[in-house]
Structures are given as C-alpha cells and as structure tokens.
Write a protein that holds these residues in place. Structure first.
Motif, PDB file in Angstrom:
ATOM      1  N   ALA A  24      -4.423  12.213  -0.149  1.00  0.00           N
ATOM      2  CA  ALA A  24      -5.550  11.701  -0.926  1.00  0.00           C
ATOM      3  C   ALA A  24      -5.367  10.197  -1.021  1.00  0.00           C
ATOM      4  CB  ALA A  24      -5.586  12.321  -2.319  1.00  0.00           C
ATOM      5  N   GLY A  25      -6.462   9.440  -1.022  1.00  0.00           N
ATOM      6  CA  GLY A  25      -6.351   7.995  -0.991  1.00  0.00           C
ATOM      7  C   GLY A  25      -7.213   7.301  -2.022  1.00  0.00           C
ATOM      8  N   ARG A  26      -6.916   6.014  -2.204  1.00  0.00           N
ATOM      9  CA  ARG A  26      -7.697   5.202  -3.134  1.00  0.00           C
ATOM     10  C   ARG A  26      -7.524   3.738  -2.769  1.00  0.00           C
ATOM     11  NH1 ARG A  26      -6.638   4.665  -9.451  1.00  0.00           N
ATOM     12  NH2 ARG A  26      -5.659   2.786  -8.641  1.00  0.00           N
ATOM     13  N   ALA A  27      -8.454   2.900  -3.191  1.00  0.00           N
ATOM     14  CA  ALA A  27      -8.359   1.466  -2.937  1.00  0.00           C
ATOM     15  C   ALA A  27      -7.191   0.871  -3.707  1.00  0.00           C
ATOM     16  CB  ALA A  27      -9.666   0.777  -3.332  1.00  0.00           C
ATOM     17  N   ALA A  28      -6.707  -0.262  -3.198  1.00  0.00           N
ATOM     18  CA  ALA A  28      -5.650  -1.009  -3.875  1.00  0.00           C
ATOM     19  C   ALA A  28      -5.724  -2.445  -3.395  1.00  0.00           C
ATOM     20  CB  ALA A  28      -4.278  -0.422  -3.582  1.00  0.00           C
ATOM     21  N   TYR A  29      -5.127  -3.352  -4.118  1.00  0.00           N
ATOM     22  CA  TYR A  29      -5.084  -4.734  -3.674  1.00  0.00           C
ATOM     23  C   TYR A  29      -4.151  -4.838  -2.473  1.00  0.00           C
ATOM     24  CZ  TYR A  29      -7.635  -5.997  -7.850  1.00  0.00           C
ATOM     25  OH  TYR A  29      -8.601  -6.085  -8.816  1.00  0.00           O
ATOM     26  N   GLY A  30      -4.596  -5.525  -1.454  1.00  0.00           N
ATOM     27  CA  GLY A  30      -3.835  -5.649  -0.223  1.00  0.00           C
ATOM     28  C   GLY A  30      -4.283  -4.621   0.796  1.00  0.00           C
ATOM     29  N   TRP A  31      -3.812  -3.388   0.658  1.00  0.00           N
ATOM     30  CA  TRP A  31      -4.155  -2.313   1.580  1.00  0.00           C
ATOM     31  C   TRP A  31      -4.491  -1.053   0.791  1.00  0.00           C
ATOM     32  CZ3 TRP A  31      -0.238  -5.784   2.359  1.00  0.00           C
ATOM     33  CH2 TRP A  31      -0.281  -6.531   3.544  1.00  0.00           C
TER      34      TRP A  31
END
Length: 452
Positions: free
Chosen positions: A393-400
């Motif tokens: 499962a994924g989510r946005a983050a600063y950088g990548w």
C-alpha cells in the motif's frame, strides 16, 4: 437472488456523516475498547459437513427473516465433529434451536450446531474434529426445537456477537469460499504510526473474498473503508460498540478490486472498481450512483487511483503495459505511457506535494519508481527488494512516494532518501498475505491505514 436484497440496512451520505460523528474523537488508534490486541496464530477452521447436501442456504435463511444459517441434510443420530478447537458449551433449551452445541474458540468466535438429538459427553475443552453431539431435527422429538424434519443447522458467531456464514471461513475444498486461512486473517486490523508503529486487530470479522480501500472521514478520526463484501458495497467504520459495517445496497462483482478516494468537491467516498472489463466510478450524489467509464481493461489488470484536487488520475498495469488514466471535462481517457511492466504486478499511484503524478510498483522482486520527466514516463528500479506478490500500500511523501508492505508477515516500511531507498521492518507482524490499505492523506501526516 440479487445481492441488493441481502441486507436491508443501507447507508446514504447523511448516514455516512452521522457515522463519522459517532467515530469522532477516536484518534489514530480509536477509543477505549474498539481495538483488540493481536491474537496468536490459530488452527484453520474446517467444514465437517462438506460431504452432505445443503437443503437451506445462508441467504435463504436471511431473506425470510432469520439471522442466518446453513441447513445440511442428514439423518438423526449423525455424529457431529467440532469445526475448530475450543470450549464446548451445551444448551438443553435453546428455544427454537432446541439442543445446541457451542464451541467457543480462542479468538472469541463461536461455532453453533442446532436441533441436536443428543450430546457426546458434557462441557469440556474439545479438539478440532472431536465429536460434540448427534444430529436431530425430527418434528416433535426432544431437542428438535422448531425443526420440522431431520437436518443440522450450523452457523458461526463473531466475538462481537454477529452471526456469520461458516462457508466464508473455510477453503473451497470444504465447500467454502474463505481460502481456509486462520480465523485471525478475517479480522480487520488497524495500522498506524501515531506515537510509534502499531498494528491491532479489531472485533470485526469479514469474509475471505472481501476487497477494500481505506479513507479518512476527517482529522483526528479513525480510518474507514469502502469494501466489496460478498458482492455488496459496504461502509466499514468504528462505532461506539466497535467496528461494524453498513450496506449501500449497491451490487458489485464478488471479489472485484476497488480503490477509494475523497476530493474537496465530494466529502463522501468515491469508489473505483474493475468490473466486466471496465473501470466503474461510484459516488454519492443525492443518492449513490454507479457509472461505467469509457476505460476498458483486460482480465489481467491492476490499478491505483489518486486525485489532484478535483482531478482524478490513475496508473494501470494492463497485462504488462503501464497506462495513465484520467478524467476531465470531456470524459475519461486512457493514455499509453510506452512503459512495459511485469504482467500482474501490483502498483500504487500518488500525487506528490509538488502536484506530480508518481507511482511505485513491485516487479521482479524489486520496488520500481514510476514518474514523468523530460516529456516521457520512466520506471526505474530502486534498491528496495521485496518478493514479487507481497501485498503493498502506498502514499505520498516529501521527496519520493512511500510504501508499507506485508513481507511474509513482517510489516515493512519503504521510502526514498537522498542517499538511496530504505526498506526497514517496523517491528509489527501480521498474518502473511494480509492486504493493506493506507489512507491517502497529506504527505506530512502520520501513516494510518487498515489491514485485512
């Protein structure tokens, strides 16, 4: 029988918001009593009656007002093995159920056999397969209750007191659909990083073919999910008495995958599913509406939807080719990125803080970074290594973008840094194969999600 008739309790946008007020105040790990510590591994439930014919099925019972059950054709006096180990309780006067044998399992679930003609000994701890009683049901006979003919009635009861279909918890070889996994695999889990990583199982047990997507009803509230449960779209949320479900009344293809979003233009959840070779969009617009899009897909397609403000975007791995899917004022579009992928590989799409659409995929035992640059799409392998097929499962983050993965039972955090990609166990464990879904919230917020 249509799936819409299965549950008369349906929800609207108003009930969605009302459920939100019930759950308000439950922060990342809920209020007192909502969450239960992770149980120890348990035996797999069996169906001792797979060789007998069913005379009255689960939904036959429900549709005539019963709480549900399965009736098996068998003669009076047939030995009845326990479907799982646990404490045997016997009831000589269970009203319409007559003589009733109940086995209370370690995780709080109960297996009940009704309309018996007798018991095999008294109350005690029994092992799976041990004979607990003998079938009955002959009209007017002692122990038959309301039964009018020889048969066995079987149902399960969750730890929270909800009667459920046993065939949702046993493997297909035993006449069921649940895959034959331990009962703990059916309990909804709550995952998050508030104050450090934690993963706790709730009181809610869901069928083995459930697909779902987590979303946030608002700041400081427990995550929720929209779920495809036995072909019906359901809301899953934390109420004052624990986690529960509420039906929308909308039918879906059983087992169809789904993604869930919320955008500023629509406070309630928007659901995207792949059904009948097409992307479908379901949302609440003065009543729930489900529309087929113009986007067609093959039978070997994985996908992930995201939103940039009110704009909808998705990344689709359609039989080994990466496609960008989006909606604008002229309708839905599916653009070929010219990027090849491993067919069937899972992926996630996110909108990064800079507004760019990016993604992560798990292919050839490695996490790959998907992004656009210099007028073309790119798919670059990272240094993060995970077995192909690991639930992610994924989510946005600063950088990548970042991932959370179920690496053979070890919940693992994957994220990018200026010095390379990190792939670090969180110290939390779960059942191998359990699926995860993160709340697609702002990049700076703690990670929160659900597991099943």
């Amino acid at each position: 029988m249509s799936p819409e008739s299965r549950n008369p309790h349906q929800f609207s946008r108003r009930s969605l918001l009302r459920a939100g007020s019930v759950a308000a105040g439950f922060a990342a790990f809920g209020g007192s009593g909502l969450l239960i510590g992770t149980a120890h591994a348990a035996e797999t439930i069996i169906n001792p009656f797979a060789g007998y014919s069913i005379s009255d099925g689960w939904w036959d019972h429900v549709n005539r007002g019963s709480l549900g059950g399965i009736d098996y054709v068998m003669g009076v006096g047939t030995p009845l093995p326990a479907c799982a180990s646990g404490q045997l309780l016997i009831d000589w006067n269970n009203g319409t159920g007559g003589y009733t044998a109940t086995v209370v399992m370690a995780n709080g679930m109960r297996s009940q056999y009704l309309h018996l003609s007798g018991f095999n000994g008294g109350e005690r701890y029994v092992q799976q397969g041990e004979i607990v009683g003998y079938s009955g049901g002959a009209a007017g006979a002692p122990g038959s209750g309301s039964s009018t003919g020889p048969h066995l009635h079987w149902h399960l009861v969750t730890a929270g007191g909800t009667r459920v279909n046993p065939l949702d918890y046993v493997g297909a070889g035993s006449g069921g659909t649940g895959g034959g996994l331990p009962l703990e695999d059916r309990r909804l889990g709550h995952l998050g990083t508030a104050g450090g990583w934690a993963h706790m199982l709730s009181n809610l047990v869901l069928p083995g073919n459930t697909t779902y997507g987590a979303f946030s009803p608002g700041p400081g509230q427990s995550p929720r999910a929209m779920a495809n449960i036995d072909g019906v779209m359901m809301l899953v949320y934390a109420g004052s008495n624990g986690w529960t479900t509420m039906s929308s009344g909308l039918a879906m293809d059983p087992g169809a995958p789904l993604n869930v979003l919320r955008t500023p233009a629509n406070a309630s959840a928007q659901i995207f599913t792949l059904e009948d070779g097409r992307l479908w969009h379901t949302f609440d617009g003065n009543g729930w509406k489900k529309f087929p899009s113009s986007v067609t897909v093959s039978g070997n397609c994985t996908f992930s939807m995201t939103a940039n403000g009110t704009d909808l975007h998705g990344l689709f791995n359609d039989n080994g080719r990466l496609f960008h899917v989006w909606a604008d004022g002229s309708g839905w579009h599916k653009g070929d990125t010219q990027v090849d992928m491993q067919p069937g590989a899972d992926l996630v799409a996110v909108i990064q803080p800079d507004g760019s659409l990016q993604g992560l995929s798990l292919e050839f035992s490695r996490v790959h970074h998907i992004f656009g640059a210099n007028g073309r799409w790119n798919r670059i392998p990272t240094t993060a290594s995970l077995p192909t097929g690991t639930p992610i499962a994924g989510r946005a983050a600063y950088g990548w973008p970042q991932l959370v993965a179920n690496h053979n039972g070890a919940i693992t955090h994957v994220w990018g840094t200026s010095s390379g990609w990190m792939c670090v166990p969180t110290g939390q464990t779960t059942n191998p194969g359990r699926r995860l879904s993160l709340v697609p919230d702002v990049a700076s917020a703690p990670l929160v999600g659900l597991t099943l």
